[in-house]
Design a protein around this motif. Structure first.
Motif, mmCIF file in Angstrom:
data_model
loop_
_atom_site.group_PDB
_atom_site.id
_atom_site.type_symbol
_atom_site.label_atom_id
_atom_site.label_comp_id
_atom_site.label_asym_id
_atom_site.label_seq_id
_atom_site.Cartn_x
_atom_site.Cartn_y
_atom_site.Cartn_z
ATOM 1 N N VAL A 161 0.830 -1.196 0.000
ATOM 2 C CA VAL A 161 0.000 0.000 0.000
ATOM 3 C C VAL A 161 0.869 1.251 0.000
ATOM 4 C CG1 VAL A 161 -1.565 1.354 1.462
ATOM 5 C CG2 VAL A 161 -1.998 -1.058 1.093
ATOM 6 N N CYS A 162 0.437 2.213 -0.784
ATOM 7 C CA CYS A 162 1.062 3.536 -0.810
ATOM 8 C C CYS A 162 -0.041 4.542 -0.511
ATOM 9 C CB CYS A 162 1.666 3.778 -2.191
ATOM 10 S SG CYS A 162 2.555 5.315 -2.318
ATOM 11 N N ILE A 163 0.195 5.418 0.460
ATOM 12 C CA ILE A 163 -0.841 6.341 0.930
ATOM 13 C C ILE A 163 -0.390 7.781 0.719
ATOM 14 C CG2 ILE A 163 -2.191 7.089 2.939
ATOM 15 C CD1 ILE A 163 -1.381 4.289 4.178
ATOM 16 N N ARG A 164 -1.295 8.585 0.227
ATOM 17 C CA ARG A 164 -1.116 10.037 0.162
ATOM 18 C C ARG A 164 -2.297 10.648 0.891
ATOM 19 N NH1 ARG A 164 2.797 11.862 -3.598
ATOM 20 N NH2 ARG A 164 3.850 10.029 -4.403
ATOM 21 N N LEU A 165 -2.023 11.636 1.717
ATOM 22 C CA LEU A 165 -3.052 12.259 2.537
ATOM 23 C C LEU A 165 -3.436 13.628 1.981
ATOM 24 C CD1 LEU A 165 -1.478 11.604 6.055
ATOM 25 C CD2 LEU A 165 -3.182 10.219 4.896
ATOM 26 N N ILE A 166 -4.720 13.943 2.076
ATOM 27 C CA ILE A 166 -5.217 15.290 1.804
ATOM 28 C C ILE A 166 -5.930 15.738 3.064
ATOM 29 C CG2 ILE A 166 -6.844 16.721 0.513
ATOM 30 C CD1 ILE A 166 -6.581 14.838 -1.830
ATOM 31 N N VAL A 167 -5.614 16.930 3.532
ATOM 32 C CA VAL A 167 -6.329 17.485 4.683
ATOM 33 C C VAL A 167 -6.831 18.883 4.335
ATOM 34 C CG1 VAL A 167 -5.168 16.160 6.477
ATOM 35 C CG2 VAL A 167 -4.180 18.296 5.715
ATOM 36 N N THR A 168 -8.058 19.138 4.711
ATOM 37 C CA THR A 168 -8.595 20.486 4.551
ATOM 38 C C THR A 168 -8.042 21.359 5.674
ATOM 39 O OG1 THR A 168 -10.545 20.034 5.900
ATOM 40 C CG2 THR A 168 -10.729 19.586 3.516
ATOM 41 N N LYS A 169 -8.195 22.658 5.527
ATOM 42 C CA LYS A 169 -7.733 23.574 6.579
ATOM 43 C C LYS A 169 -8.417 23.264 7.911
ATOM 44 C CE LYS A 169 -6.773 27.631 3.693
ATOM 45 N NZ LYS A 169 -5.535 27.551 3.220
#
Length: 165
Positions: free
Chosen positions: A46-54
């Motif tokens: 598994v390869c994970i990339r994160l997105i977070v809102t402000k």
């Protein structure tokens, strides 16, 4: 950890891993993001990339061990990058350069939004794309056929905060 400003999806396709785009919108349930990323990262394929809102980032401010600083998540196994709204558009934009929300759409096999806040849900249903996460959702191709002729569907999983216990 790679520079988020130079990300190109095509360079990542040969790794034979499952690409998970894990996102959090603004809800107190965002404190579960480290647990989710850690659990997913236990799988070697598994390869994970994160997105977070402000708003989500405000809940990951180092207040406790359960709420580490967001940048600490880069140390978790499987986590390759963390993206924030400001990573989307660089000034000046040059025609022909990759656009982050499109590159992330191309890269990911699945998008998991946990938690999906009521605010993000409302914006999503009205077609708003005023942050990186909403831009990815708006551009998402569930068929998997738009980019590179993939044959597999590309699901989106939305998790409401009440379901994250």
């Amino acid at each position: 950890m790679e520079d988020t400003g130079t990300f190109s999806a095509e360079e990542q396709f040969e790794d034979k891993k499952i690409h998970i785009l894990l996102a959090a919108s603004g809800s107190v349930a965002a404190i579960k993001l480290p647990n989710i990323a850690e659990a997913l990262g236990r799988h070697k394929n598994v390869c994970i990339r994160l997105i977070v809102t402000k708003s989500a980032e405000k809940f990951l401010s180092g207040q406790s061990s359960e709420q580490p600083l967001l940048d600490a998540l880069k140390q978790l196994p499987g986590v390759d990058a963390i993206y924030r709204d400001e990573d989307e558009w660089k000034d000046p934009w040059i025609r022909g350069e990759p656009i982050l929300h499109i590159e992330l759409r191309k890269w990911a096999h699945v998008l998991v939004v946990a938690p999906l806040s009521a605010n993000t849900l409302a914006k999503m249903t009205m077609g708003f794309a005023d942050n990186l996460l909403l831009s990815v959702i708006r551009a998402w191709d569930t068929t998997g056929k738009v980019d590179f002729g993939l044959k597999d569907r590309k699901p989106v999983v939305f998790v409401a905060p009440g379901e994250m216990r």
